[in-house]
Design an enzyme around this catalytic site. Structure first.
Site, short mmCIF file in Angstrom:
data_model
loop_
_atom_site.label_atom_id
_atom_site.label_comp_id
_atom_site.label_asym_id
_atom_site.label_seq_id
_atom_site.Cartn_x
_atom_site.Cartn_y
_atom_site.Cartn_z
N CYS A 80 0.87 -0.96 0.08
CA CYS A 80 -0.15 0.08 0.03
C CYS A 80 1.02 1.28 0.03
O CYS A 80 1.56 1.58 1.17
CB CYS A 80 -0.96 -0.02 1.12
SG CYS A 80 -1.90 1.47 1.27
N CYS A 83 -0.52 4.10 2.24
CA CYS A 83 -0.22 3.90 3.72
C CYS A 83 1.17 4.30 4.21
O CYS A 83 1.29 4.71 5.06
CB CYS A 83 -0.66 2.48 4.01
SG CYS A 83 -2.20 1.86 3.34
N ASP A 84 2.24 3.53 3.33
CA ASP A 84 3.51 3.32 3.69
C ASP A 84 4.27 4.39 2.98
O ASP A 84 5.63 4.49 3.43
CB ASP A 84 4.05 1.89 3.67
CG ASP A 84 3.21 1.16 4.45
OD1 ASP A 84 2.59 1.51 5.51
OD2 ASP A 84 2.97 -0.14 4.18
#
Ligand code: NAP
Length: 299
Positions: free
Chosen positions: A130, A133-134
């Site tokens: 992701c 997200c990261d």
């Protein structure tokens, strides 16, 4: 007893909940993690008719609030099995049992791993599925994205905004994702396409510090000095717990007719978990509506 239990709170499940409530039927939506499904991590949605731009989070939150406002109920529990008692279906979760008159399976799909040695061990230590997200953890660093679909293209574009270098590794020389997005990436100085190549080895002990890629034709190997690898090679369904009641195709997707009805009366399916050729937000939302109206029509 609920009229309908919907398994999955992604776009298909939430759309089904909206249509179920608007048909005056009660529904419970079961979700193992968070509402929104895969789209919640999309930075920008540009292809949902009528909405020029929206983040995945805002889109999913809008759907969730719309369903909740209409009276859909939610339980954040993992559905483990369905028991078919004829007119009554019983959904068993990890903590409860819910009898109902119909079930809509909208289980979506989960990220497909590359299947490389130490891939699981390095999740959070350089491997991610992701980018939204990261991605921020890799600010100023070199990263690679594996894949050639819309997700990989979007991830590469997103990461190129703050990573020093983005290698886009794809196993063919043609992309599955939209040409418009490929053209944007071609114009970015810090993006390098590594085509006809596969990631074949993950390097580094405690953390990832490089990936080996192998040319599909020449067999030539090259090490990309990256600290992050974003795997975006599609999804795979997780329908095995329901295989006693539905027919799965070779890929594990649920077979259904035009009304989203599976082979078992009262069990419907909607969205990415279903056998289909186009998996988009629009088709997930459409499936949710069709399945809910068909299920409500039968009650
Ligand atoms: P996808 O379209 O299925 O693409 C997966 C990509 O990964 C393909 O390029 C595929 O290569 C490659 N791949 C698959 N298995 C591989 C393996 N074992 N090793 C190396 N490469 C592998 O998946 P996605 O990009 O996640 O998209 C899923 C669906 O969501 C699609 O319908 C997509 O259009 C949609 N989506 C839409 C948006 C948007 O509209 N904003 C954003 C994201 C996703 P090949 O091409 O060679 O098969």
């Amino acid at each position: 007893m609920y009229d309908i239990v919907i398994i999955g709170a992604g776009t298909a499940g939430l759309s089904a909940a909206i249509y179920t409530r608007r048909s005056g039927k009660s529904c419970l939506v079961l979700e193992a993690s968070a509402y929104g499904g895969q789209i919640i991590n999309a930075p920008d949605i540009e292809n949902y008719p009528g909405i020029k731009h929206i983040s995945g989070f805002d889109f999913a939150t809008g759907l969730f609030e719309q369903a909740t406002d209409l009276g859909a109920e939610f339980a954040f529990e993992k559905a483990l099995s369905i028991e078919d008692q004829g007119e009554t279906k019983v959904v068993h979760t990890d903590s409860n049992t819910y009898p109902c008159k119909a079930v809509i399976l909208a289980t979506g799909a989960k990220n497909r791993p590359l299947g490389l040695d130490r891939e699981q061990e390095l999740i959070g230590k350089g491997i991610s599925y992701c980018a939204t997200c990261d991605g921020m953890f890799y600010r100023g660093k070199a990263v690679a994205v594996s894949g050639g679909g819309n997700t990989a293209l979007e991830d590469a574009a997103f990461l190129s905004n703050y990573c020093s270098k983005v290698y886009l590794v794809h196993r063919r020389d043609q992309f599955r994702g939209d040409e418009k997005d490929v053209a944007v990436l071609r114009g970015k100085e810090n993006v390098e396409f590594v085509l006809n190549a596969n990631v074949t080895k993950l390097l580094g002990e405690e953390r990832l510090n490089g990936v080996e890629v192998t040319d599909k034709f020449s067999g030539e190997k090259r090490v990309l000095p990256v600290e992050g690898l974003f795997v975006a090679i599609g999804q795979m369904p997780d329908n095995a717990p329901f295989a006693n009641l539905v027919t799965l195709d070779n890929g594990g997707y649920i077979k259904a007719d035009e009304s989203c009805l599976t082979g078992t009366p009262g069990i419907y399916t909607a969205g990415d978990c279903r056998t289909k050729t186009v998996r988009q937000l629009t088709t997930a939302a459409a499936d949710g509506a069709i399945a809910a109206l068909a299920a409500c029509g039968r009650l």
